[in-house]
Motif scaffolding. Structure first.
Motif, mmCIF file in Angstrom:
data_model
loop_
_atom_site.group_PDB
_atom_site.id
_atom_site.type_symbol
_atom_site.label_atom_id
_atom_site.label_comp_id
_atom_site.label_asym_id
_atom_site.label_seq_id
_atom_site.Cartn_x
_atom_site.Cartn_y
_atom_site.Cartn_z
ATOM 1 N N GLU A 32 -21.676 -19.373 2.319
ATOM 2 C CA GLU A 32 -22.644 -18.763 1.804
ATOM 3 C C GLU A 32 -22.399 -18.042 0.603
ATOM 4 O O GLU A 32 -23.249 -18.026 -0.626
ATOM 5 C CB GLU A 32 -23.368 -18.143 2.647
ATOM 6 N N LYS A 33 -21.454 -16.996 0.847
ATOM 7 C CA LYS A 33 -21.025 -16.025 -0.432
ATOM 8 C C LYS A 33 -20.639 -17.024 -1.646
ATOM 9 O O LYS A 33 -20.787 -16.663 -2.703
ATOM 10 C CB LYS A 33 -20.137 -15.250 0.093
ATOM 11 N N LEU A 34 -19.605 -18.051 -1.240
ATOM 12 C CA LEU A 34 -18.951 -18.889 -2.431
ATOM 13 C C LEU A 34 -20.295 -19.660 -3.199
ATOM 14 O O LEU A 34 -20.329 -19.721 -4.575
ATOM 15 C CB LEU A 34 -18.324 -19.929 -1.738
ATOM 16 N N GLU A 35 -21.099 -20.178 -2.514
ATOM 17 C CA GLU A 35 -22.510 -21.074 -3.171
ATOM 18 C C GLU A 35 -23.375 -19.874 -4.087
ATOM 19 O O GLU A 35 -23.469 -20.058 -5.157
ATOM 20 C CB GLU A 35 -23.545 -21.389 -1.895
ATOM 21 N N GLU A 36 -23.380 -18.572 -3.423
ATOM 22 C CA GLU A 36 -24.177 -17.590 -4.086
ATOM 23 C C GLU A 36 -23.338 -17.290 -5.490
ATOM 24 O O GLU A 36 -24.159 -17.006 -6.642
ATOM 25 C CB GLU A 36 -24.061 -16.262 -3.472
ATOM 26 N N LYS A 37 -22.115 -17.124 -5.096
ATOM 27 C CA LYS A 37 -21.256 -16.777 -6.490
ATOM 28 C C LYS A 37 -21.280 -18.042 -7.497
ATOM 29 O O LYS A 37 -21.402 -17.416 -8.682
ATOM 30 C CB LYS A 37 -19.640 -16.683 -5.978
ATOM 31 N N ILE A 38 -21.168 -18.999 -7.131
ATOM 32 C CA ILE A 38 -21.434 -20.147 -8.184
ATOM 33 C C ILE A 38 -22.739 -20.202 -8.766
ATOM 34 O O ILE A 38 -22.868 -20.398 -9.919
ATOM 35 C CB ILE A 38 -21.082 -21.557 -7.463
ATOM 36 N N GLU A 39 -23.942 -20.107 -7.853
ATOM 37 C CA GLU A 39 -25.266 -20.269 -8.491
ATOM 38 C C GLU A 39 -25.458 -19.166 -9.325
ATOM 39 O O GLU A 39 -26.047 -19.251 -10.434
ATOM 40 C CB GLU A 39 -26.195 -19.916 -7.308
ATOM 41 N N ASN A 40 -24.862 -17.948 -9.222
ATOM 42 C CA ASN A 40 -25.087 -16.686 -10.229
ATOM 43 C C ASN A 40 -24.219 -17.038 -11.357
ATOM 44 O O ASN A 40 -24.897 -16.745 -12.432
ATOM 45 C CB ASN A 40 -24.521 -15.559 -9.544
ATOM 46 N N ALA A 41 -23.155 -17.781 -11.138
ATOM 47 C CA ALA A 41 -22.671 -18.204 -12.703
ATOM 48 C C ALA A 41 -23.308 -19.222 -13.358
ATOM 49 O O ALA A 41 -23.346 -19.055 -14.504
ATOM 50 C CB ALA A 41 -21.219 -18.630 -12.371
ATOM 51 N N LEU A 42 -24.383 -20.010 -12.576
ATOM 52 C CA LEU A 42 -25.089 -20.960 -13.335
ATOM 53 C C LEU A 42 -26.479 -20.565 -13.533
ATOM 54 O O LEU A 42 -27.446 -21.256 -13.893
ATOM 55 C CB LEU A 42 -24.840 -22.183 -12.261
ATOM 56 N N THR A 43 -26.588 -19.229 -13.533
ATOM 57 C CA THR A 43 -27.891 -18.889 -13.874
ATOM 58 C C THR A 43 -28.569 -19.462 -15.232
ATOM 59 O O THR A 43 -28.066 -19.615 -16.130
ATOM 60 C CB THR A 43 -27.828 -16.930 -13.908
ATOM 61 N N GLY A 44 -29.826 -19.842 -14.804
ATOM 62 C CA GLY A 44 -30.830 -20.411 -16.093
ATOM 63 C C GLY A 44 -30.773 -21.883 -15.927
ATOM 64 O O GLY A 44 -31.431 -22.569 -16.639
ATOM 65 N N ARG A 45 -29.691 -22.461 -15.225
ATOM 66 C CA ARG A 45 -29.720 -23.947 -14.968
ATOM 67 C C ARG A 45 -30.543 -24.298 -13.796
ATOM 68 O O ARG A 45 -29.863 -24.391 -12.582
ATOM 69 C CB ARG A 45 -28.540 -24.380 -14.906
ATOM 70 N N LYS A 46 -31.866 -24.593 -13.987
ATOM 71 C CA LYS A 46 -32.855 -24.677 -12.837
ATOM 72 C C LYS A 46 -32.835 -26.134 -12.258
ATOM 73 O O LYS A 46 -33.070 -26.333 -11.375
ATOM 74 C CB LYS A 46 -34.239 -24.302 -13.338
ATOM 75 N N THR A 47 -32.133 -27.083 -13.135
ATOM 76 C CA THR A 47 -31.870 -28.312 -12.644
ATOM 77 C C THR A 47 -30.711 -28.724 -11.750
ATOM 78 O O THR A 47 -30.618 -29.900 -11.523
ATOM 79 C CB THR A 47 -32.178 -29.474 -13.864
ATOM 80 N N VAL A 48 -29.921 -27.624 -11.432
ATOM 81 C CA VAL A 48 -28.830 -27.930 -10.942
ATOM 82 C C VAL A 48 -28.865 -27.237 -9.544
ATOM 83 O O VAL A 48 -29.030 -26.220 -9.578
ATOM 84 C CB VAL A 48 -27.544 -27.194 -11.730
ATOM 85 N N ASP A 49 -28.297 -28.076 -8.476
ATOM 86 C CA ASP A 49 -28.113 -27.348 -7.060
ATOM 87 C C ASP A 49 -26.820 -27.377 -6.766
ATOM 88 O O ASP A 49 -26.101 -28.240 -7.129
ATOM 89 C CB ASP A 49 -29.010 -28.456 -6.197
ATOM 90 N N VAL A 50 -26.498 -26.240 -5.874
ATOM 91 C CA VAL A 50 -24.953 -26.060 -5.671
ATOM 92 C C VAL A 50 -25.100 -26.012 -4.006
ATOM 93 O O VAL A 50 -26.049 -25.512 -3.440
ATOM 94 C CB VAL A 50 -24.424 -24.680 -5.926
ATOM 95 N N ASP A 51 -24.381 -26.688 -3.511
ATOM 96 C CA ASP A 51 -24.219 -26.608 -1.887
ATOM 97 C C ASP A 51 -22.657 -26.451 -1.629
ATOM 98 O O ASP A 51 -21.832 -27.224 -2.206
ATOM 99 C CB ASP A 51 -24.873 -28.073 -1.246
ATOM 100 N N VAL A 52 -22.582 -25.594 -0.502
ATOM 101 C CA VAL A 52 -20.974 -25.391 -0.072
ATOM 102 C C VAL A 52 -20.807 -25.642 1.346
ATOM 103 O O VAL A 52 -21.689 -25.138 2.094
ATOM 104 C CB VAL A 52 -20.635 -24.259 -0.526
#
Length: 171
Positions: A32-52
């Motif tokens: 969950e923390k890793l997913e959150e960290k990556i999503e924060n780095a990808l801020t502004g890319r609303k068309t990309v999903d991250v799953d860990v």
């Protein structure tokens, strides 16, 4: 006596190194923390999903170019760093919709569409099809029930239009 102190010091350093190497191998962040960290780095890319899952990162969604796809993966790798076991990049590149496509694209698309049409039309020997500017024009004779199958199959090839006005219905 000096040798004894050296051995204890060496042993302590080795033991510390072994303990540190074991803790370094273990992933420090939860999924969950890793997913959150990556999503924060990808801020502004609303068309990309991250799953860990178990340290394995799965990227999905759509982007406008191959370069952007690679950039998203690179950002994810940098953000997750050593906590990532692997990255599976399932992002799809979808070209931006343009209201006036360049002539080269149209002729190239016509060639691709034409090849798909020719393959599909092998099941309909009594009709012929041509492609121009993304429009499939069909001529020849065909039974009414087969016209529906023909139209659905050609529509599935995603042309701009399917023109069946040149077909004579066979009774």
């Amino acid at each position: 006596m000096g040798l004894m102190k050296f051995s204890k010091l060496t042993f302590c350093l080795l033991a510390t190194t072994v303990v540190l190497s074991f803790t370094a191998c273990k992933s420090g962040l939860s999924d969950e923390k890793l997913e959150e960290k990556i999503e924060n780095a990808l801020t502004g890319r609303k068309t990309v999903d991250v799953d860990v899952k178990k340290g394995e990162v799965i990227l999905s969604g759509t982007v406008a170019s191959e370069e952007e796809k690679q950039q998203v993966e690179s950002i994810a790798k940098t953000a997750g760093d050593k906590d990532i076991k692997s990255i599976q990049n399932n992002i799809i590149v979808s070209a931006p919709v343009s209201s006036t496509p360049a002539p080269i694209e149209v002729s190239n698309n016509d060639a691709v569409l034409g090849a798909a049409v020719n393959t599909f039309m092998k099941d309909f020997p009594t009709v012929q099809a041509s492609v121009k500017d993304g429009v499939i024009a069909v001529t020849g004779t065909l039974e009414q029930p087969k016209i529906i199958t023909l139209k659905q199959g050609l529509d599935n090839l995603n042309p701009k239009k399917v023109d069946l006005s040149g077909i004579v219905v066979k009774k």
